[in-house]
Design an enzyme around this catalytic site. Structure first.
Site, mmCIF file in Angstrom:
data_model
loop_
_atom_site.group_PDB
_atom_site.id
_atom_site.type_symbol
_atom_site.label_atom_id
_atom_site.label_comp_id
_atom_site.label_asym_id
_atom_site.label_seq_id
_atom_site.Cartn_x
_atom_site.Cartn_y
_atom_site.Cartn_z
ATOM 1 N N GLY A 58 0.861 -1.180 0.000
ATOM 2 C CA GLY A 58 0.000 0.000 0.000
ATOM 3 C C GLY A 58 0.887 1.216 0.000
ATOM 4 O O GLY A 58 1.900 1.262 -0.681
ATOM 5 N N GLU A 59 0.526 2.189 0.808
ATOM 6 C CA GLU A 59 1.324 3.420 0.899
ATOM 7 C C GLU A 59 1.841 3.522 2.333
ATOM 8 O O GLU A 59 1.066 3.746 3.263
ATOM 9 C CB GLU A 59 0.429 4.601 0.511
ATOM 10 C CG GLU A 59 1.167 5.797 0.013
ATOM 11 C CD GLU A 59 2.223 5.492 -1.053
ATOM 12 O OE1 GLU A 59 1.912 4.799 -2.042
ATOM 13 O OE2 GLU A 59 3.361 5.934 -0.883
ATOM 14 N N SER A 60 3.142 3.342 2.499
ATOM 15 C CA SER A 60 3.692 3.221 3.852
ATOM 16 C C SER A 60 3.469 4.482 4.683
ATOM 17 O O SER A 60 3.215 4.402 5.884
ATOM 18 C CB SER A 60 5.173 2.854 3.804
ATOM 19 O OG SER A 60 5.895 3.761 3.010
ATOM 20 N N CYS A 90 6.154 -5.218 0.434
ATOM 21 C CA CYS A 90 6.236 -3.894 -0.169
ATOM 22 C C CYS A 90 6.148 -2.786 0.882
ATOM 23 O O CYS A 90 7.099 -2.596 1.629
ATOM 24 C CB CYS A 90 5.142 -3.811 -1.223
ATOM 25 S SG CYS A 90 5.655 -2.949 -2.682
ATOM 26 N N ILE A 136 5.059 -3.626 -7.690
ATOM 27 C CA ILE A 136 4.179 -2.462 -7.894
ATOM 28 C C ILE A 136 4.768 -1.281 -7.133
ATOM 29 O O ILE A 136 4.764 -1.276 -5.902
ATOM 30 C CB ILE A 136 2.742 -2.758 -7.398
ATOM 31 C CG1 ILE A 136 2.170 -3.994 -8.100
ATOM 32 C CG2 ILE A 136 1.843 -1.540 -7.632
ATOM 33 C CD1 ILE A 136 0.875 -4.511 -7.492
ATOM 34 N N ARG A 137 5.289 -0.311 -7.856
ATOM 35 C CA ARG A 137 5.970 0.841 -7.234
ATOM 36 C C ARG A 137 6.822 0.346 -6.049
ATOM 37 O O ARG A 137 6.723 0.838 -4.929
ATOM 38 C CB ARG A 137 4.943 1.896 -6.790
ATOM 39 C CG ARG A 137 4.285 2.600 -7.955
ATOM 40 C CD ARG A 137 3.215 3.595 -7.509
ATOM 41 N NE ARG A 137 2.110 2.936 -6.836
ATOM 42 C CZ ARG A 137 1.865 2.975 -5.534
ATOM 43 N NH1 ARG A 137 2.619 3.693 -4.728
ATOM 44 N NH2 ARG A 137 0.846 2.328 -5.029
ATOM 45 N N HIS A 172 4.862 -8.773 -4.571
ATOM 46 C CA HIS A 172 3.568 -9.122 -3.979
ATOM 47 C C HIS A 172 3.263 -10.607 -4.153
ATOM 48 O O HIS A 172 2.615 -11.000 -5.136
ATOM 49 C CB HIS A 172 2.455 -8.288 -4.632
ATOM 50 C CG HIS A 172 2.417 -6.874 -4.182
ATOM 51 N ND1 HIS A 172 1.523 -6.416 -3.241
ATOM 52 C CD2 HIS A 172 3.174 -5.817 -4.512
ATOM 53 C CE1 HIS A 172 1.721 -5.124 -3.019
ATOM 54 N NE2 HIS A 172 2.725 -4.742 -3.794
ATOM 55 N N GLU A 174 1.122 -12.399 -2.808
ATOM 56 C CA GLU A 174 -0.308 -12.717 -2.722
ATOM 57 C C GLU A 174 -1.029 -12.554 -4.066
ATOM 58 O O GLU A 174 -2.177 -12.963 -4.212
ATOM 59 C CB GLU A 174 -0.978 -11.836 -1.652
ATOM 60 C CG GLU A 174 -1.269 -10.397 -2.041
ATOM 61 C CD GLU A 174 -0.032 -9.475 -2.060
ATOM 62 O OE1 GLU A 174 1.093 -9.968 -1.893
ATOM 63 O OE2 GLU A 174 -0.226 -8.266 -2.272
HETATM 64 N N1 GLN Z 1 5.346 2.881 -3.013
HETATM 65 C C1 GLN Z 1 4.779 2.380 -1.794
HETATM 66 C C2 GLN Z 1 5.427 3.032 -0.567
HETATM 67 O O1 GLN Z 1 6.390 3.703 -0.704
HETATM 68 C C3 GLN Z 1 4.900 0.885 -1.705
HETATM 69 C C4 GLN Z 1 4.184 0.254 -2.861
HETATM 70 C C5 GLN Z 1 3.503 -1.032 -2.526
HETATM 71 O O2 GLN Z 1 3.299 -1.343 -1.369
HETATM 72 N N2 GLN Z 1 3.097 -1.743 -3.545
HETATM 73 O O3 GLN Z 1 4.976 2.851 0.514
#
Ligand code: GLN
Length: 177
Positions: A58-60, A90, A136-137, A172, A174
């Site tokens: 997600g977005e940390s 991630c 993913i990113r 990921h 999952e």
């Molecule tokens: N770019 C996200 C972050 O910096 C991590 C991306 C992800 O969890 N798929 O938190």
């Protein structure tokens, strides 16, 4: 196992389905009271039996803010430090390394560039060949300390690691079978 999935933000549903399909008992962690759904011992910090914690992608930055706002940050950190088996993917890896500082690796966020933001690579994980790895990113693991085991690599850098009770992924797991 009892699998507690941090469900504040990000890709938690995919983990829940994954472990439910494997026949495990899955619950969401959304507030402090949910931590008692692990089978805990009654001393502090609590340790667990037959349990697994998932910190999803997600977005940390958002996840850290919500963890702090909800009073979950310190209790979760204490439980992981006390030995709760934990998987971080991630953003979960970023939490474990950069924020909780329970995983001795250096992590660079969003390291695989904008255009390469998402891609799947088929490689070897923990000695097992042909494992699809979806990034993913994704963050990159720039360096690892002694005692950290490398489970997968991409372009010469570790992309999954194991350390004590923690297994953490840049990708990921999952999202693929
Ligand atoms: N770019 C996200 C972050 O910096 C991590 C991306 C992800 O969890 N798929 O938190």
């Amino acid at each position: 196992m009892r699998v507690g999935v941090l469900a504040l933000q990000g890709a938690f549903i995919e983990h829940e389905l994954y472990y439910k399909n494997l026949g495990h008992e899955v619950f969401e962690i959304r507030q402090l009271a949910d931590l008692s759904l692990f089978s805990l011992t009654n001393h502090y910090p609590p340790t667990t039996n037959n349990s697994l914690l998932i910190l999803p992608g997600g977005e940390s930055t958002v996840q850290v803010k919500l963890l702090k706002d909800l009073g979950l940050y310190e209790p979760l950190k204490a439980m992981i430090a006390a030995g709760l088996p934990t998987i971080g993917t991630c953003a979960g890896l970023i939490l474990l390394a950069n924020h909780f500082q329970l995983l001795p690796v250096t992590v660079k966020r969003n390291a695989y560039g904008r255009q390469l933001g998402s891609f799947t690579y088929v490689g070897t994980f923990d000695g097992k060949a042909n494992v699809p790895m979806t990034f993913i990113r994704a963050p990159a693991i720039e360096s690892i300390s002694k005692g950290v085991e490398v489970l997968s690599e991409f372009e010469g850098k570790a992309t999954a690691v194991r350390y004590k009770n923690i297994t953490a992924f840049c990708w990921h797991p999952e999202l693929n079978s």
